[in-house]
Design a protein around this motif. Structure first.
Motif, PDB file in Angstrom:
ATOM      1  N   ALA A  43      -7.247  68.861 -19.070  1.00 41.86           N
ATOM      2  CA  ALA A  43      -8.123  67.708 -19.280  1.00 41.86           C
ATOM      3  C   ALA A  43      -7.430  66.697 -20.201  1.00 41.86           C
ATOM      4  CB  ALA A  43      -9.470  68.174 -19.831  1.00 41.86           C
ATOM      5  N   ASP A  44      -8.197  65.960 -20.952  1.00 46.09           N
ATOM      6  CA  ASP A  44      -7.674  64.772 -21.616  1.00 46.09           C
ATOM      7  C   ASP A  44      -7.376  64.935 -23.104  1.00 46.09           C
ATOM      8  OD1 ASP A  44     -10.283  65.173 -22.180  1.00 46.09           O
ATOM      9  OD2 ASP A  44     -10.961  63.138 -21.768  1.00 46.09           O
ATOM     10  N   PRO A 107     -15.547  59.853 -26.596  1.00 48.80           N
ATOM     11  CA  PRO A 107     -16.591  60.820 -26.237  1.00 48.80           C
ATOM     12  C   PRO A 107     -16.135  61.787 -25.146  1.00 48.80           C
ATOM     13  CG  PRO A 107     -17.553  58.656 -26.491  1.00 48.80           C
ATOM     14  CD  PRO A 107     -16.066  58.470 -26.579  1.00 48.80           C
ATOM     15  N   GLU A 108     -15.332  61.291 -24.199  1.00 47.40           N
ATOM     16  CA  GLU A 108     -14.827  62.175 -23.140  1.00 47.40           C
ATOM     17  C   GLU A 108     -13.951  63.280 -23.733  1.00 47.40           C
ATOM     18  OE1 GLU A 108     -14.734  58.898 -23.106  1.00 47.40           O
ATOM     19  OE2 GLU A 108     -15.889  58.298 -21.338  1.00 47.40           O
ATOM     20  N   GLN A 109     -13.079  62.885 -24.665  1.00 49.28           N
ATOM     21  CA  GLN A 109     -12.208  63.885 -25.291  1.00 49.28           C
ATOM     22  C   GLN A 109     -13.002  64.856 -26.172  1.00 49.28           C
ATOM     23  OE1 GLN A 109      -9.495  60.922 -27.005  1.00 49.28           O
ATOM     24  NE2 GLN A 109      -7.823  61.906 -25.875  1.00 49.28           N
ATOM     25  N   LEU A 110     -14.045  64.366 -26.815  1.00 53.35           N
ATOM     26  CA  LEU A 110     -14.850  65.261 -27.656  1.00 53.35           C
ATOM     27  C   LEU A 110     -15.632  66.258 -26.816  1.00 53.35           C
ATOM     28  CD1 LEU A 110     -16.058  62.872 -30.481  1.00 53.35           C
ATOM     29  CD2 LEU A 110     -14.409  64.735 -30.628  1.00 53.35           C
ATOM     30  N   ALA A 111     -16.042  65.839 -25.625  1.00 56.38           N
ATOM     31  CA  ALA A 111     -16.687  66.791 -24.716  1.00 56.38           C
ATOM     32  C   ALA A 111     -15.700  67.884 -24.338  1.00 56.38           C
ATOM     33  CB  ALA A 111     -17.195  66.062 -23.472  1.00 56.38           C
ATOM     34  N   THR A 112     -14.476  67.487 -24.016  1.00 56.01           N
ATOM     35  CA  THR A 112     -13.434  68.464 -23.683  1.00 56.01           C
ATOM     36  C   THR A 112     -13.146  69.368 -24.871  1.00 56.01           C
ATOM     37  OG1 THR A 112     -12.379  66.925 -22.149  1.00 56.01           O
ATOM     38  CG2 THR A 112     -11.028  68.741 -22.962  1.00 56.01           C
ATOM     39  N   THR A 114     -14.935  70.155 -27.460  1.00 56.36           N
ATOM     40  CA  THR A 114     -16.026  71.071 -27.804  1.00 56.36           C
ATOM     41  C   THR A 114     -16.066  72.265 -26.855  1.00 56.36           C
ATOM     42  OG1 THR A 114     -17.301  69.206 -28.662  1.00 56.36           O
ATOM     43  CG2 THR A 114     -18.509  71.242 -28.236  1.00 56.36           C
ATOM     44  N   ILE A 115     -15.934  72.005 -25.561  1.00 51.08           N
ATOM     45  CA  ILE A 115     -15.911  73.110 -24.603  1.00 51.08           C
ATOM     46  C   ILE A 115     -14.665  73.971 -24.821  1.00 51.08           C
ATOM     47  CG2 ILE A 115     -15.681  73.684 -22.145  1.00 51.08           C
ATOM     48  CD1 ILE A 115     -17.511  71.312 -21.529  1.00 51.08           C
TER      49      ILE A 115
END
Lengths: 138, 56
Positions: A43-44, A107-112, A114-115
């Motif tokens: 991912a990112d 936010p996209e990177q923080l979603a990645t 966190t998971i």
């Protein structure tokens, strides 16, 4: 980066000294776990940041060796601090800390992230519980 | 909410729908398949939720 195989004390594991992929012992979910693992790493969020988080969590949960003290960026330091707090007590993640993370990550990177941290934490705990003690592994 | 979801989304994880789908596929598989009985899984889930003070 693949999910590491490790020797387990589980009696259903094949006999011998060869480490087994403990996830092959699952009757369901092993493939899904590997897929999620692969997606996290592709991912990112850069590999260096993810590896810093993964090794820090392994250190905290399973007593693995402390990662090297190579120079880290402010962004990587913030990510590792987030990983530490996630493992210790997720309710200890403050608004200030979460705002600080957004200085470095979308936010996209923080979603990645966190998971990814959740997966690293889960697998570190699986290893801590199921892996053979090091003194028993030849 | 600390991190805003994208327009039309409900949580931060809607920023990464493919990754979240992979997570949910694993989560769903662990709940619906496997050798362990549902009550045992639910007992473990509740215990874990209490330890980390999760309201879900």
């Amino acid at each position: 980066m693949t999910v590491d195989a490790f020797a387990t004390w589980l009696p259903v594991a094949p006999a011998g000294d060869e480490p087994v992929d403990v996830f092959d012992l699952l009757t369901a979910g092993g493939d899904e776990l590997r897929t999620l693992w692969d997606m996290v790493w592709t991912a990112d969020v850069d590999h260096r940041t993810l590896e810093l988080c993964r090794t820090r969590i392994a250190t905290m949960v399973a007593g693995a060796p402390t990662p090297s003290s190579d120079a880290v960026t402010d962004a990587q330091r913030a990510a590792v601090a987030f990983a530490e707090q996630f493992v210790l007590d997720p309710h200890g993640c403050t608004d200030e800390q979460m705002l600080g993370l957004q200085d470095h990550y979308t936010p996209e990177q923080l979603a990645t992230l966190t998971i990814a941290i959740a997966v690293f934490d889960a697998l570190a705990r699986v290893h801590a519980v199921l892996a053979q003690p090091e003194e028993d592994v030849q | 909410m600390r991190i805003q979801p994208p327009p039309g989304g409900q949580s931060v994880f809607d920023h990464q729908p493919a990754l979240f789908e992979a997570f949910n596929r694993l989560y769903g598989t662990l709940w619906t398949l496997g050798a362990l009985e549902q009550p045992v899984k639910e007992t473990a889930r509740i215990r874990n939720a209490r330890v980390v003070d999760c309201g879900l």
